[in-house]
Design an enzyme around this catalytic site. Structure first.
Site, mmCIF file in Angstrom:
data_model
loop_
_atom_site.group_PDB
_atom_site.id
_atom_site.type_symbol
_atom_site.label_atom_id
_atom_site.label_comp_id
_atom_site.label_asym_id
_atom_site.label_seq_id
_atom_site.Cartn_x
_atom_site.Cartn_y
_atom_site.Cartn_z
ATOM 1 N N ARG A 186 0.851 -1.191 0.000
ATOM 2 C CA ARG A 186 0.000 0.000 0.000
ATOM 3 C C ARG A 186 0.885 1.239 0.000
ATOM 4 O O ARG A 186 1.991 1.229 0.554
ATOM 5 C CB ARG A 186 -0.899 0.019 1.230
ATOM 6 C CG ARG A 186 -1.924 1.138 1.161
ATOM 7 C CD ARG A 186 -2.616 1.427 2.473
ATOM 8 N NE ARG A 186 -3.529 2.564 2.316
ATOM 9 C CZ ARG A 186 -4.076 3.230 3.321
ATOM 10 N NH1 ARG A 186 -3.800 2.890 4.563
ATOM 11 N NH2 ARG A 186 -4.886 4.249 3.084
ATOM 12 N N HIS A 187 0.414 2.295 -0.611
ATOM 13 C CA HIS A 187 1.169 3.545 -0.664
ATOM 14 C C HIS A 187 1.382 4.129 0.736
ATOM 15 O O HIS A 187 0.766 3.707 1.718
ATOM 16 C CB HIS A 187 0.433 4.562 -1.550
ATOM 17 C CG HIS A 187 -0.970 4.853 -1.060
ATOM 18 N ND1 HIS A 187 -1.236 5.654 0.038
ATOM 19 C CD2 HIS A 187 -2.177 4.433 -1.522
ATOM 20 C CE1 HIS A 187 -2.542 5.731 0.235
ATOM 21 N NE2 HIS A 187 -3.139 4.993 -0.699
ATOM 22 N N HIS A 245 -3.204 0.443 -3.634
ATOM 23 C CA HIS A 245 -3.981 0.934 -2.504
ATOM 24 C C HIS A 245 -4.202 -0.196 -1.505
ATOM 25 O O HIS A 245 -3.921 -1.361 -1.795
ATOM 26 C CB HIS A 245 -5.306 1.500 -3.013
ATOM 27 C CG HIS A 245 -5.128 2.461 -4.149
ATOM 28 N ND1 HIS A 245 -5.035 3.825 -3.981
ATOM 29 C CD2 HIS A 245 -4.984 2.242 -5.497
ATOM 30 C CE1 HIS A 245 -4.855 4.408 -5.157
ATOM 31 N NE2 HIS A 245 -4.830 3.477 -6.097
#
Length: 624
Positions: free
Chosen positions: A365-366, A551
Site C-alpha cells: 500500500r502507498h 492501494h
C-alpha cells in the site's frame, strides 16, 4: 634489538635449520632486516618465498606496528576439493544471486576443526610439522566417504557429519592439537560442536525454502578429496569491516592513504566520527598505515579475503594409494590440489535454476497522503490566493509536480505527505537490507502510488535500472472516489516531466480511459483479477520479486486471484481494507512444484507509529 633477543632468534634459527627455515630467513637477514621483523614478514606471507617476505617488509617500512610483538591467529579447516567444491561454489554464486549475501558468503566452503589460536612468528614452521605428523598418523584410517546430511533451520542451512567419520576427523584434530602443543607451544582447542559444513547462515526466513531447494541440487558423490588447510589472519582486525579498493587514489593531504586497486582496507566502524561524509578512516593491509580514504573508491570485501593460506594436507578418498602417480602423492603435503576446471554448461545452469528460481509478488500500500492528515480541505491550507503552492506544515511536501490544470488537480489525487515519503524510503531501505531481488514494478496511476514506488526504488538503488509500469487496472475501487467523474490523474508526459522513470512502452491491461466512476464491486474485483494476471504474465522472464504498489484494497483484490480464492463478500472486504496501514504488505510466492501461489511472510517487518497532533506554541505559552 637487544643482544639477548638477537641470541634468541639465532637459537631458534639454528633449531629450525633443515626445515627450510634457513633458506627463507637467511636472505632476509642478509639484506639487513632484523630477525624479529623477518619472522613477522614470513608469517604474514605464509612462508612461501623470501622474495614475498622482502616485498612485504618494504611495503611496511612506515608501518607503526612493525616492531610490535603481535602474532597472527591461526585455524585449521577441512575443505572439500574437486567436483564437490565446484558444486558448492556454484551454490555460493546462485544463493547470493537469488537470496542476496548471507553470513556464509564471508568464507569459502569448509568445516572448522578448531578455534582460532595464536602462534609466535618464529614457531610457525613447527605448526606445519604438526599438521604433517597428524595427517600421516590418521591417513590410513581416514574415511573413504564422508557422508553429508542436510540440516535446515530458520537461520541456518548446512551439512552435518555424524558417526564414525566424524570421530576420525575429531581424532585428527586432537592429534594436530597435541603436536602443535609439543612442537610450537600452542594451545589449540578442537571445536566441540557437531562437525558441519555451513551452506547459509543468518539469512532472511523467507529465503529458507529457496536455499533448501538449491542445497538439495548439490550432488554428493563419493569421489571427493578433503584437504586440511592451515590459515592465519591479523588478530587486530577481527571485528573490523574489510573494504577492497577499486580505483587508484593519490593522497591530497598527509593524513590520507595511497590506494591501489586490489588493496584491502580495515575499517573500525566505531572510529568514523572523525571522518567527513563520504570518507572513512582505515588501515591498509598492504602498508599497515592508517589514514583517510574516499569510501566510494572501495567495495565491501569478504571476511576471508585477507586471510593467508599456509600449508595443506590432502586426504585421498575412493582411490587406491598404490595406483597414485608420484606427482599426486607429492600433493598430499605442502601443496594444493587444483581440480580440473569443468566449464558450466548452459543446460546445467538452467537445470539448477529451474529447481530454485521462483517468482514472487509483493503488494504494497502507498505511504501516508496529505489529505489523510489534513482532511478534505487540505488544498485550501497550502494554496495562495493566486493558486500557488506553499508549505504551511512540515508534513506537507516541499513541492508539488507541475500539472496541466494547476494545483486544483491535486484535490482528488493527493500527494504523499512528508511522513509518507519517509515511510516509503524506510520500507525501501528495509527491502534493500532484506536482500530480495526486485525485477519489475507495477503501480496504480494515483500520484501517491507512483511516488511510493519511486522512493522505494531510490532506496533500493534501482531508480535508474527499473522503469515504473503504470497499470490503471490496479487503481482504487472507483466507488470510493469522491465525485461523479474520475479524478484527473497525471499523464505519462507529466510523470516524465516530474522525473518519474515511467515505462512509456508498457501497454496496460486497462487504459486510463477505461476506468469508470462508481463501478460495482464485481467490476472492481474482476478488473484487479485481470490486471494481476496480466502483470504476472508480462513478467514471465522476471525471475524474482514483482513489486506492485497500489492501494490498501489491492492487498486483498490483487492476491486472492493468484491464490485461486474467490472474492470476499463486499462487507467483509470493506471492513478489512480499513485496517490496512500505510506501507502494509502482502507477499505471494509461486510454488511451481505444486502449481500454485502461496502467501508467505513479507520480507520486512511492519511499520508502526503514533499520531502527532498540530502544535501552536502561542496557544501553549499564552494560555498558561
Amino acid at each position: 634489538m637487544a643482544a639477548s633477543e638477537t641470541q634468541l632468534y639465532a637459537k631458534v634459527s639454528n633449531k629450525l635449520k633443515g626445515r627450510s627455515t634457513s633458506s627463507l630467513l637467511e636472505p632476509l637477514l642478509a639484506k639487513g632486516f632484523p630477525a624479529h621483523t623477518a619472522f613477522k614478514a614470513l608469517a604474514a606471507t605464509g612462508r612461501k618465498t623470501a622474495e614475498e617476505a622482502a616485498e612485504w617488509l618494504h611495503s611496511h617500512c612506515n608501518d607503526p606496528s612493525l616492531d610490535d610483538p603481535i602474532p597472527q591467529e591461526y585455524t585449521l579447516f577441512l575443505c572439500p576439493t574437486g567436483s564437490l567444491l565446484e558444486k558448492l561454489q556454484e551454490f555460493w554464486r546462485e544463493s547470493k544471486h537469488q537470496c542476496a549475501k548471507n553470513k556464509a558468503h564471508e568464507i569459502f566452503p569448509h568445516m572448522t576443526l578448531c578455534d582460532f589460536f595464536t602462534c609466535e612468528d618464529h614457531k610457525v614452521e613447527c605448526l606445519y610439522e604438526a599438521l604433517k605428523r597428524a595427517g600421516d598418523q590418521i591417513l590410513g584410517s581416514f574415511p573413504s566417504v564422508v557422508p553429508l546430511v542436510l540440516h535446515s533451520s530458520i537461520s541456518y542451512l548446512g551439512f552435518f557429519i555424524n558417526d564414525s567419520p566424524a570421530d576420525v576427523i575429531r581424532e585428527f584434530t586432537m592429534m594436530f592439537a597435541t603436536e602443535a602443543s609439543v612442537l610450537a607451544d600452542c594451545t589449540v582447542k578442537p571445536c566441540t560442536k557437531q562437525l558441519h559444513l555451513t551452506l547459509a547462515h543468518k539469512f532472511y526466513p523467507h529465503h529458507q525454502r529457496t536455499l533448501e531447494q538449491l542445497a538439495r541440487a548439490i550432488p554428493l558423490g563419493p569421489g571427493c578429496q578433503w584437504t586440511a588447510a592451515l590459515y592465519s589472519r591479523d588478530m587486530r582486525f577481527v571485528h573490523y569491516q574489510t573494504l577492497k579498493v577499486l580505483f587508484q587514489y593519490k593522497p591530497q593531504n598527509v593524513d590520507e592513504l595511497m590506494l591501489s586497486p586490489g588493496d584491502y582496507i580495515f575499517v573500525d566502524p566505531t572510529q568514523q566520527e572523525e571522518a567527513s561524509e563520504g570518507w572513512v578512516i582505515g588501515i591498509s593491509q598492504r602498508t599497515g598505515c592508517r589514514g583517510f580514504l574516499p569510501e566510494n573508491y572501495t567495495e565491501r570485501a569478504n571476511e576471508s579475503d585477507t586471510w593467508v593460506k599456509h600449508r595443506t594436507y590432502t586426504f585421498s578418498l575412493a582411490m587406491d594409494l598404490n595406483t597414485r602417480k608420484d606427482g599426486e602423492a607429492s600433493n598430499r603435503w605442502n601443496g594444493e590440489f587444483h581440480p580440473p576446471q569443468t566449464p558450466r554448461t548452459i543446460s546445467s545452469v538452467l537445470a539448477l535454476q529451474a529447481t530454485i528460481l521462483r517468482r514472487s509478488v509483493l503488494v504494497v500500500r502507498h505511504g501516508e497522503r496529505v489529505d489523510q492528515i489534513f482532511g478534505k480541505l487540505w488544498l485550501q491550507q497550502c494554496s495562495t490566493p493566486d493558486g500557488k503552492y506553499y508549505r504551511p506544515d512540515l508534513n506537507f511536501p516541499c513541492s508539488l509536480p507541475r500539472r496541466r490544470n494547476g494545483i486544483k488537480d491535486f484535490e482528488n489525487d493527493p500527494p504523499l505527505s512528508s511522513c509518507g515519503i519517509f515511510q516509503s524510503r524506510l520500507a525501501g531501505e528495509a527491502l534493500l537490507d532484506s536482500g530480495i531481488r526486485i525485477t519489475s514494478v507495477f503501480v496504480s496511476p494515483a500520484l501517491r502510488c507512483v511516488q511510493t514506488a519511486k522512493h522505494i526504488l531510490e532506496e533500493l538503488k534501482l531508480e535508474k535500472k527499473i522503469k515504473i509500469r503504470v497499470e490503471p487496472g490496479i487503481f482504487e475501487w472507483t466507488k470510493w472516489e469522491v465525485g461523479k467523474i474520475m479524478p484527473p490523474l497525471m499523464t505519462m508526459e507529466e510523470l516524465k516531466e516530474a522525473n518519474f522513470n515511467v515505462d512509456t512502452n508498457y501497454r496496460p491491461a486497462f487504459p486510463l480511459s477505461s476506468l469508470i466512476p462508481a463501478e460495482s464491486y464485481d467490476e472492481y474485483v474482476n478488473r484487479c483479477s485481470v490486471s494481476v494476471e496480466r502483470i504476472v504474465s508480462t513478467s514471465l522472464q522476471d525471475l524474482g520479486v514483482i513489486l506492485v504498489v497500489s492501494h490498501g484494497s489491492a492487498l486483498d483484490s490483487c492476491t486472492r486471484p493468484l491464490l485461486g480464492l474467490p472474492p470476499r463478500e463486499k462487507e467483509d472486504f470493506a471492513q478489512l481494507v480499513r485496517k490496512i496501514p500505510s506501507l502494509g504488505m502482502c507477499f505471494c510466492e509461486e510454488n511451481k512444484k505444486e502449481g500454485k501461489w502461496e502467501l508467505v511472510d513479507p520480507p520486512v517487518k511492519t511499520l508502526t507509529h503514533g499520531s502527532n497532533s498540530a502544535f501552536n506554541w502561542r496557544n501553549w505559552i499564552l494560555g498558561n
